[in-house]
Motif scaffolding. Structure first.
Motif, PDB file in Angstrom:
ATOM      1  N   SER A 200      12.470  33.628 112.460  1.00 13.43           N
ATOM      2  CA  SER A 200      13.088  32.893 111.340  1.00 13.43           C
ATOM      3  C   SER A 200      12.150  31.887 110.662  1.00 13.43           C
ATOM      4  CB  SER A 200      14.382  32.188 111.754  1.00 13.43           C
ATOM      5  OG  SER A 200      14.135  30.980 112.434  1.00 13.43           O
ATOM      6  N   ARG A 201      10.849  31.946 110.932  1.00 16.08           N
ATOM      7  CA  ARG A 201       9.925  31.018 110.256  1.00 16.08           C
ATOM      8  C   ARG A 201       9.899  31.259 108.748  1.00 16.08           C
ATOM      9  NH1 ARG A 201       4.074  30.102 112.434  1.00 16.08           N
ATOM     10  NH2 ARG A 201       4.204  28.645 110.697  1.00 16.08           N
ATOM     11  N   CYS A 202      10.074  32.519 108.336  1.00 17.65           N
ATOM     12  CA  CYS A 202      10.092  32.823 106.902  1.00 17.65           C
ATOM     13  C   CYS A 202      11.247  32.107 106.210  1.00 17.65           C
ATOM     14  CB  CYS A 202      10.166  34.331 106.664  1.00 17.65           C
ATOM     15  SG  CYS A 202      11.496  35.173 107.558  1.00 17.65           S
ATOM     16  N   THR A 203      12.382  32.040 106.889  1.00 18.25           N
ATOM     17  CA  THR A 203      13.541  31.334 106.333  1.00 18.25           C
ATOM     18  C   THR A 203      13.335  29.828 106.383  1.00 18.25           C
ATOM     19  OG1 THR A 203      15.079  33.120 106.887  1.00 18.25           O
ATOM     20  CG2 THR A 203      16.018  30.908 106.633  1.00 18.25           C
ATOM     21  N   ASP A 204      12.749  29.335 107.491  1.00 16.08           N
ATOM     22  CA  ASP A 204      12.522  27.894 107.641  1.00 16.08           C
ATOM     23  C   ASP A 204      11.662  27.325 106.522  1.00 16.08           C
ATOM     24  OD1 ASP A 204      13.986  27.935 109.960  1.00 16.08           O
ATOM     25  OD2 ASP A 204      12.240  28.042 111.294  1.00 16.08           O
ATOM     26  N   LEU A 205      10.679  28.111 106.036  1.00 17.36           N
ATOM     27  CA  LEU A 205       9.755  27.621 105.015  1.00 17.36           C
ATOM     28  C   LEU A 205      10.071  28.131 103.613  1.00 17.36           C
ATOM     29  CD1 LEU A 205       6.300  27.837 106.858  1.00 17.36           C
ATOM     30  CD2 LEU A 205       7.818  25.880 106.627  1.00 17.36           C
ATOM     31  N   CYS A 206      11.124  28.930 103.451  1.00 14.14           N
ATOM     32  CA  CYS A 206      11.464  29.497 102.142  1.00 14.14           C
ATOM     33  C   CYS A 206      11.844  28.392 101.152  1.00 14.14           C
ATOM     34  CB  CYS A 206      12.623  30.477 102.287  1.00 14.14           C
ATOM     35  SG  CYS A 206      13.249  31.087 100.705  1.00 14.14           S
TER      36      CYS A 206
ATOM     37  N   LEU B 187      19.454  32.205 100.816  1.00 16.26           N
ATOM     38  CA  LEU B 187      18.399  33.201 101.008  1.00 16.26           C
ATOM     39  C   LEU B 187      17.836  33.044 102.419  1.00 16.26           C
ATOM     40  CD1 LEU B 187      16.456  35.377 100.056  1.00 16.26           C
ATOM     41  CD2 LEU B 187      15.084  33.611  98.950  1.00 16.26           C
ATOM     42  N   HIS B 188      17.960  34.126 103.211  1.00 15.18           N
ATOM     43  CA  HIS B 188      17.503  34.120 104.601  1.00 15.18           C
ATOM     44  C   HIS B 188      16.613  35.342 104.824  1.00 15.18           C
ATOM     45  CE1 HIS B 188      21.376  31.979 104.444  1.00 15.18           C
ATOM     46  NE2 HIS B 188      20.845  31.186 105.369  1.00 15.18           N
TER      47      HIS B 188
ATOM     48  N   GLU C 206      24.137  47.950 101.364  1.00 16.11           N
ATOM     49  CA  GLU C 206      25.442  47.641 100.791  1.00 16.11           C
ATOM     50  C   GLU C 206      26.055  46.390 101.410  1.00 16.11           C
ATOM     51  OE1 GLU C 206      27.983  51.029 100.972  1.00 16.11           O
ATOM     52  OE2 GLU C 206      26.669  52.285  99.736  1.00 16.11           O
ATOM     53  N   SER C 207      25.370  45.781 102.354  1.00 13.95           N
ATOM     54  CA  SER C 207      25.895  44.592 103.010  1.00 13.95           C
ATOM     55  C   SER C 207      25.769  43.382 102.089  1.00 13.95           C
ATOM     56  CB  SER C 207      25.144  44.331 104.310  1.00 13.95           C
ATOM     57  OG  SER C 207      23.796  43.951 104.018  1.00 13.95           O
ATOM     58  N   GLU C 208      26.541  42.349 102.376  1.00 15.21           N
ATOM     59  CA  GLU C 208      26.480  41.117 101.597  1.00 15.21           C
ATOM     60  C   GLU C 208      25.137  40.427 101.774  1.00 15.21           C
ATOM     61  OE1 GLU C 208      28.705  39.794  99.319  1.00 15.21           O
ATOM     62  OE2 GLU C 208      29.465  41.827  99.545  1.00 15.21           O
ATOM     63  N   ILE C 209      24.567  40.527 102.969  1.00 15.90           N
ATOM     64  CA  ILE C 209      23.273  39.892 103.213  1.00 15.90           C
ATOM     65  C   ILE C 209      22.194  40.512 102.324  1.00 15.90           C
ATOM     66  CG2 ILE C 209      21.425  39.588 104.918  1.00 15.90           C
ATOM     67  CD1 ILE C 209      23.559  39.272 107.037  1.00 15.90           C
TER      68      ILE C 209
ATOM     69  N   ALA D 147      18.595  39.153  98.564  1.00 11.39           N
ATOM     70  CA  ALA D 147      17.269  39.468  98.021  1.00 11.39           C
ATOM     71  C   ALA D 147      17.190  39.144  96.531  1.00 11.39           C
ATOM     72  CB  ALA D 147      16.929  40.938  98.264  1.00 11.39           C
ATOM     73  N   LEU D 148      18.326  39.154  95.845  1.00  7.67           N
ATOM     74  CA  LEU D 148      18.353  38.853  94.417  1.00  7.67           C
ATOM     75  C   LEU D 148      17.962  37.397  94.137  1.00  7.67           C
ATOM     76  CD1 LEU D 148      21.687  40.697  93.533  1.00  7.67           C
ATOM     77  CD2 LEU D 148      19.387  41.422  92.887  1.00  7.67           C
ATOM     78  N   LEU D 149      17.989  36.549  95.151  1.00  9.66           N
ATOM     79  CA  LEU D 149      17.665  35.133  94.992  1.00  9.66           C
ATOM     80  C   LEU D 149      16.183  34.845  95.212  1.00  9.66           C
ATOM     81  CD1 LEU D 149      20.673  33.587  96.981  1.00  9.66           C
ATOM     82  CD2 LEU D 149      20.541  34.110  94.545  1.00  9.66           C
ATOM     83  N   CYS D 150      15.424  35.845  95.651  1.00 10.11           N
ATOM     84  CA  CYS D 150      14.021  35.635  96.002  1.00 10.11           C
ATOM     85  C   CYS D 150      13.149  35.510  94.758  1.00 10.11           C
ATOM     86  CB  CYS D 150      13.525  36.794  96.864  1.00 10.11           C
ATOM     87  SG  CYS D 150      11.794  36.689  97.336  1.00 10.11           S
ATOM     88  N   SER D 151      12.283  34.498  94.724  1.00  9.59           N
ATOM     89  CA  SER D 151      11.354  34.316  93.603  1.00  9.59           C
ATOM     90  C   SER D 151      10.044  35.055  93.827  1.00  9.59           C
ATOM     91  CB  SER D 151      11.054  32.823  93.413  1.00  9.59           C
ATOM     92  OG  SER D 151      10.318  32.314  94.517  1.00  9.59           O
ATOM     93  N   GLU D 152       9.882  35.641  95.022  1.00 11.34           N
ATOM     94  CA  GLU D 152       8.660  36.362  95.410  1.00 11.34           C
ATOM     95  C   GLU D 152       7.435  35.462  95.358  1.00 11.34           C
ATOM     96  OE1 GLU D 152       8.303  40.391  93.812  1.00 11.34           O
ATOM     97  OE2 GLU D 152      10.423  40.318  93.245  1.00 11.34           O
ATOM     98  N   CYS D 153       7.617  34.204  95.781  1.00  8.14           N
ATOM     99  CA  CYS D 153       6.494  33.255  95.792  1.00  8.14           C
ATOM    100  C   CYS D 153       5.442  33.641  96.822  1.00  8.14           C
ATOM    101  CB  CYS D 153       6.994  31.837  96.038  1.00  8.14           C
ATOM    102  SG  CYS D 153       7.495  31.490  97.749  1.00  8.14           S
ATOM    103  N   GLY D 154       5.830  34.400  97.856  1.00 10.39           N
ATOM    104  CA  GLY D 154       4.868  34.906  98.831  1.00 10.39           C
ATOM    105  C   GLY D 154       4.585  33.987  99.998  1.00 10.39           C
ATOM    106  N   LEU D 155       5.232  32.826 100.065  1.00 14.87           N
ATOM    107  CA  LEU D 155       4.952  31.892 101.144  1.00 14.87           C
ATOM    108  C   LEU D 155       5.313  32.482 102.505  1.00 14.87           C
ATOM    109  CD1 LEU D 155       3.766  29.059 101.185  1.00 14.87           C
ATOM    110  CD2 LEU D 155       6.089  28.142 101.216  1.00 14.87           C
ATOM    111  N   CYS D 156       6.397  33.240 102.551  1.00 13.26           N
ATOM    112  CA  CYS D 156       6.813  33.869 103.807  1.00 13.26           C
ATOM    113  C   CYS D 156       5.748  34.840 104.308  1.00 13.26           C
ATOM    114  CB  CYS D 156       8.144  34.585 103.616  1.00 13.26           C
ATOM    115  SG  CYS D 156       8.167  35.772 102.245  1.00 13.26           S
TER     116      CYS D 156
END
Length: 442
Positions: A260-266, A275-276, A290-293, A297-306
């Motif tokens: 979950s480090r990608c989520t911690d620093l997102c 966004l997780h 088709e899941s809600e989770i 992905a639609l919220l991702c800015s694709e900044c690339g930090l993760c």
């Protein structure tokens, strides 16, 4: 007066110079209380915005005041990082002597991605843009430095014909230069002293969100080209960007440890958005789109930090998010907010990633030379795309054999469509019009 300014911006073909390329007349035709100047120079190595703030600050301020006039904004805030000391001194002096008392200067910390417009709004105005929303929903318009300089020139009837950009990496001389739109990338690299290695790849933009050019010999400078980075083919910045999607899926399925480090620093998660990325890694592995989770992905800015900093396993959550988002958007899936209040993470400040540490992680320390301005390139031939922006491509209004002057109209916005005009960037003769490209020989 506001409508007249919007018309001039549209006629000049001004688009967002930060990279996205949204036609600026669309942004200017809004009502907000604040205009933020995005001078964060967020991506490592890119230096054209600090150069413009030093050398053309009066032009910048004229453009800012014009957009404030359009939008009815009572407050204009020029935002830049304190590490750009000379630019900061120049901007503060210009703002202090400006007759208006509506201009401010905000000193940003040196972290990535300070230039993400939603992060910037939170940082400067303490407001949170809604999920999948725009700054105007919280009363703000965000405009890039070069965009506003182009707005100022538009008021004088001067269209967008040139672009300031940084050239760095394995190049003879790192520099900031000014190039006519449509200049071949190979001409720019030659102007900068040529490449220092025989095998290389070129990144159009910054190392985090820039794209690796499939074929640099056929690529050109556009209105959104902020930088050209020459790197070895096996450099970690390049390798992640060109990885085969099937290989991404294979690695995700076998290596992601759900730390979950990608989520911690997102950055978007830290301002309260749902966004997780670590959960999206599981979705990607199972292909349960088709899941809600999956919709997160639609919220991702694709900044690339993760991808470039957070993941200890060298997996690419950014690419995973991008692939899921692309599939959902093609299927017409929309983000539906739960309506919950957006709560900023209490760890947001502690989890900012300093740009210096990011540069180290990216193995770019040797290229971080803070280059100065080296002048203007004058190519003998330009290839000007009719699409350099979000929206419909421009409709060509010239034919082969036509003599054109720099600034002449080449492409018009299609009727009843969002788009941007395109203009000649050199004096010359139209050699060809083909495949959405207009070629002019000087």
């Amino acid at each position: 007066m506001g409508n007249l300014i919007v018309d001039k911006i549209r006629e000049a073909g001004v688009v967002g110079a930060g990279g996205a390329g949204l036609p600026t007349h669309v942004k200017a035709d809004a009502t907000v209380d604040t205009v933020l100047v995005n001078g964060a120079s967020c991506e490592p190595l890119l230096m054209s915005d600090p150069h413009l703030m030093e050398s053309e600050v009066e032009t910048l301020i004229r453009g800012l005041e014009a957009v404030m006039e359009c939008t009815g904004a009572k407050r204009g805030v020029i935002c830049l990082k304190g590490k750009h000391a000379k630019a900061m001194e120049t901007v503060r002096a210009a703002a202090a002597k400006n007759a208006s008392d509506r201009l401010e200067v905000f000193e940003l910390m040196d972290f990535y991605p300070a230039g993400d417009e939603q992060v910037l709004v939170r940082e400067v105005l303490n407001r949170t843009v809604p999920e999948r929303g725009l700054p105007l929903q919280v009363g703000a318009v965000v405009a890039n430095v070069e965009t506003l300089c182009n707005v100022a020139r538009a008021l004088n009837g001067t269209p967008v014909t040139h672009r300031y950009l940084t050239v760095a990496g394995e190049i003879g001389h790192s520099m900031v230069l000014r190039a006519p739109v449509g200049t071949p990338v190979e001409d720019v690299l030659a102007f900068a002293g040529g490449t220092t290695i025989s095998e290389y790849r070129v990144v159009d933009g910054g190392p985090m969100m820039g794209k690796v050019l499939p074929d640099a010999s056929r690529a050109v400078v556009t209105k959104t080209t902020s930088g050209l980075l020459v790197l070895p083919p096996d450099h970690n910045v390049v390798a992640r960007k060109v990885m085969n999607p099937a290989r991404v899926r294979q690695i995700t399925n076998s290596i992601c440890c759900q730390c979950s480090r990608c989520t911690d620093l997102c950055p978007r998660n830290l301002i309260g958005h749902s966004l997780h990325p670590h959960k999206l890694m599981r979705v990607f592995a199972s292909q349960d789109l088709e899941s809600e989770i999956a919709k997160e992905a639609l919220l991702c800015s694709e900044c690339g930090l993760c991808e470039k900093f957070a993941c200890p396993m060298l997996v690419s959550p950014r690419e995973v998010n991008a692939q899921i988002k692309k599939t959902l958007m093609q299927a017409g899936v929309k983000w539906e907010s739960s309506g919950r209040p957006l709560e900023v993470s209490p760890f947001r400040e502690e989890r900012r990633v300093p740009t210096t540490r990011l540069i180290q992680r990216l193995d770019l320390v040797d290229y971080d030379t803070h280059p100065g301005y080296a002048g203007e390139i004058r190519p003998v031939r330009v290839h000007i795309p009719l699409r350099q922006h979000i929206g419909a491509p421009a409709v060509c209004v010239v034919s082969p054999g036509a003599h054109v002057k720099c600034g002449d109209l080449l492409g018009e916005i299609p009727e009843k469509a969002m788009g941007a005009r395109v203009h000649a960037s050199i004096d010359g003769v139209v050699e060809s019009v083909a495949d959405g490209m207009i070629t002019i020989k000087a």
